[in-house]
Design an enzyme around this catalytic site. Structure first.
Site, mmCIF file in Angstrom:
data_model
loop_
_atom_site.group_PDB
_atom_site.id
_atom_site.type_symbol
_atom_site.label_atom_id
_atom_site.label_comp_id
_atom_site.label_asym_id
_atom_site.label_seq_id
_atom_site.Cartn_x
_atom_site.Cartn_y
_atom_site.Cartn_z
ATOM 1 N N PHE A 279 0.815 -1.214 0.000
ATOM 2 C CA PHE A 279 0.000 0.000 0.000
ATOM 3 C C PHE A 279 0.851 1.268 0.000
ATOM 4 O O PHE A 279 0.354 2.354 -0.231
ATOM 5 C CB PHE A 279 -0.889 0.047 1.245
ATOM 6 C CG PHE A 279 -2.018 -0.948 1.229
ATOM 7 C CD1 PHE A 279 -2.603 -1.353 0.042
ATOM 8 C CD2 PHE A 279 -2.505 -1.475 2.408
ATOM 9 C CE1 PHE A 279 -3.658 -2.254 0.033
ATOM 10 C CE2 PHE A 279 -3.556 -2.383 2.416
ATOM 11 C CZ PHE A 279 -4.130 -2.772 1.232
ATOM 12 N N SER B 264 -5.470 2.067 -0.387
ATOM 13 C CA SER B 264 -5.027 3.419 -0.704
ATOM 14 C C SER B 264 -5.031 3.627 -2.199
ATOM 15 O O SER B 264 -5.400 2.749 -2.973
ATOM 16 C CB SER B 264 -3.615 3.660 -0.145
ATOM 17 O OG SER B 264 -2.657 3.011 -0.944
ATOM 18 N N THR B 265 -4.552 4.801 -2.595
ATOM 19 C CA THR B 265 -4.376 5.073 -4.014
ATOM 20 C C THR B 265 -3.056 4.514 -4.512
ATOM 21 O O THR B 265 -2.777 4.568 -5.696
ATOM 22 C CB THR B 265 -4.423 6.583 -4.274
ATOM 23 O OG1 THR B 265 -3.439 7.228 -3.436
ATOM 24 C CG2 THR B 265 -5.784 7.142 -3.944
ATOM 25 N N HIS B 266 -2.220 3.989 -3.610
ATOM 26 C CA HIS B 266 -0.925 3.421 -3.986
ATOM 27 C C HIS B 266 -1.009 1.899 -3.816
ATOM 28 O O HIS B 266 -0.723 1.366 -2.754
ATOM 29 C CB HIS B 266 0.193 3.990 -3.113
ATOM 30 C CG HIS B 266 0.382 5.465 -3.280
ATOM 31 N ND1 HIS B 266 1.289 6.188 -2.540
ATOM 32 C CD2 HIS B 266 -0.203 6.354 -4.105
ATOM 33 C CE1 HIS B 266 1.247 7.460 -2.905
ATOM 34 N NE2 HIS B 266 0.344 7.576 -3.846
ATOM 35 N N LEU B 267 -1.423 1.227 -4.892
ATOM 36 C CA LEU B 267 -1.662 -0.212 -4.836
ATOM 37 C C LEU B 267 -0.648 -0.905 -5.741
ATOM 38 O O LEU B 267 -0.533 -0.591 -6.922
ATOM 39 C CB LEU B 267 -3.082 -0.535 -5.300
ATOM 40 C CG LEU B 267 -4.206 0.183 -4.537
ATOM 41 C CD1 LEU B 267 -5.552 -0.054 -5.214
ATOM 42 C CD2 LEU B 267 -4.245 -0.286 -3.090
#
Length: 530
Positions: free
Chosen positions: A301, A444-447
């Site tokens: 994440f 999250s937006t960071h996958l």
């Protein structure tokens, strides 16, 4: 009906950062491309919170050990994905991210990327040109500074204070590279700074989101996009090929099959893994590409958190035209001096950037709140994974489970970086500092990392070109292919990798060389080699 029965050259699943650029590149080369997107088109007045409220949730494990169905398995679920609401941060990954084993050593999963910096460089350049990156200054963590097409955004009053404080500590801040126009560019007007970028669609087209830059031009040139259609299963044709995608209409629940000669999965690291796991058959009883139980493993994440400081401005720092803080670009200052640091846990720190408020905030002229975001890479682990649960949704599809627990060293790394951020705020004269959680462990937006690319099928899901091991015409091109997440915002790198994979597909299967230049019209059509 013809759209459903016709056999496309390529079916792309997902219209976000990676899916949009892949579809654009393939359509531009003259292929018949269809895009399947679960979410709707977004109206200008719809906010990030509106989309998130209506999105499906996933099961996550709390620190207490209890499970709750409150996780976020999406950047956002809509046409254009999270790019519609992102702040536009457009960092290249650092050279050390391509081989973090030089500092961390080998864990239970390999960390070395199967691509070199030199291989990705031309694709970085194309994406930066397409998005219209505004940037400049010297980034001390890169061997050379990219040639951005536009000058950086204007430094905010808060960013100026952050820069001065960082320099007083011997650091080297520079303007945050953003996919936001600062001058007229490719038919797009410059940013007007009228609303917060980080949580709103840009109704001017100044932000380089996937809809504005890739999907709209490609659709005008013939790309077919089906919104509100969820891909639920990829169908196998024979031992080494697939032949289409089974989908459900989100409004009616009706099922359709879209047939294609090639299927490209670009849902995001969580959704793509879930789709492969749902795609079971006699030859793959545990899901496509999952012969070695690797689909879904290595979920990352990226750890993050905010550090804020309150100061009295002297002289008073009044925003231009007395506007409140928040509207416009969310960041104008970045610090990478701690990206690698010998005194940091494992030799890695991370990125510190100015992060403006997500909603407009009015302050007195003599007051300022400085807000810094700290981003830290999390080490991939076999135990951190996406899987399917026992419950089902209204369509009878199994729930998504995100089992994630950060490594103790990564927690220490985030603490290290937040302490450095507090030091910067104190140097800025902040009389009070405090922290805000990003709730990164909820999704999250960071996958990243669930469909890892590599050469060994025992530790990866795809080869370096994105092809799922054992299948010749099924690819994954989103952040799931990244073996190590790195410590910067991933969108630019995800798009560069997807573009490289699209290029390799065109060359390998159709004899077409990708034109490594950008045109917003999207009508160039190359002839296939005979």
């Amino acid at each position: 009906m013809d759209d459903v029965t016709r056999v496309a050259d390529v079916c792309v699943i997902g219209s976000g950062a990676s899916g949009a650029i892949t579809a654009w590149a393939l359509q531009r080369a003259g292929l018949d491309v269809v895009v399947v997107e679960q979410g709707p088109f977004v109206d200008p007045w719809v906010s990030y919170d509106d989309i998130e409220t209506n999105a499906e949730t996933a099961w996550i494990r709390q620190d207490s050990g209890l499970w709750e169905k409150t996780g976020n398995p999406w950047s956002t679920c809509n046409v254009g994905g999270g790019t519609v609401f992102f702040g536009g941060a457009a960092f290249r990954h650092r050279p050390v991210d391509f081989d973090s084993e030089t500092r961390l050593g080998r864990g239970d999963l390999p960390l070395r990327w199967p691509w070199t910096v030199a291989e990705i460089e031309p694709y970085y350049a194309l994406v930066e040109s397409a998005l219209g990156i505004a940037g400049g200054g010297h980034d001390p963590s890169l061997p050379s500074d990219p040639a951005y097409p536009m000058p950086p955004v204007e430094t905010t009053a808060e960013g100026a204070v952050i820069n001065a404080a960082a320099r007083s500590l011997g650091l080297h801040p520079f303007p945050t590279p953003l996919a936001i126009t600062t001058t007229p560019y490719q038919g797009r007007p410059p940013c007007g700074g009228e609303r917060p970028c980080i949580s709103n669609q840009c109704d001017r087209g100044a932000k380089g989101d996937a809809v504005t830059v890739f999907l709209d031009p490609a659709r005008k040139a013939g790309l077919r996009l089906f919104a509100g259609l969820k891909a639920v299963r990829i169908r196998r044709r024979d031992a080494t090929t697939v032949d289409g995608v089974e989908c459900i209409r989100m409004d009616s629940g009706n099922r359709h099959v879209l047939r294609a000669r090639h299927v490209v999965v670009a849902g995001n690291a969580v959704q793509s893994a879930a789709l492969l796991l749902r795609s079971t058959d006699k030859q793959s009883p545990h899901g496509l590409g999952n012969d070695h139980d690797m689909v879904g493993r290595g979920l990352c994440f990226k750890m993050s958190g905010y550090v804020l400081g309150y100061r009295r401005a002297d002289p008073p720092a009044t925003p231009p035209d007395n506007r409140p803080a928040g509207p416009g670009p969310f960041s104008s200052a970045a610090i990478t001096d701690y990206y690698t640091a010998d005194d940091a846990p494992g030799g890695f720190g991370g990125l510190i950037i100015e992060s403006g408020p997500e909603q407009a905030v009015r302050m007195r002229p003599d007051e300022q709140i400085l807000r810094l975001e700290c981003l830290v890479p999390d080490q991939p682990s076999l135990d951190n994974r996406v899987s399917l649960g026992r419950g089902v949704d209204r369509f009878g599809l199994p729930d998504v489970v995100m089992d994630y627990s950060p490594h103790p060293r990564d927690r220490a790394r985030l603490e290290y970086l937040q302490q450095r951020a507090e030091r910067i705020l104190r140097a800025a004269g902040c009389e009070l500092t405090w922290r805000e959680s990003s709730y990164f462990w909820m999704g999250s937006t960071h996958l990243h990392g669930t469909c890892r690319a590599g050469t060994d099928p025992r530790t990866s899901v795809t080869d370096p070109d994105g092809r799922v091991h054992g299948l010749t015409n099924l690819m994954v091109v989103d952040g799931g292919v990244m073996p190590y997440p790195g410590g910067v915002n991933p969108t630019l790198t995800i798009q560069a990798l997807a573009l490289r994979m699209a290029h390799r597909l065109l060359r390998r299967e159709f004899g077409i060389e990708l034109d490594l230049s950008y045109s917003p019209v999207g009508t160039e059509r190359n002839e296939r080699s005979q």
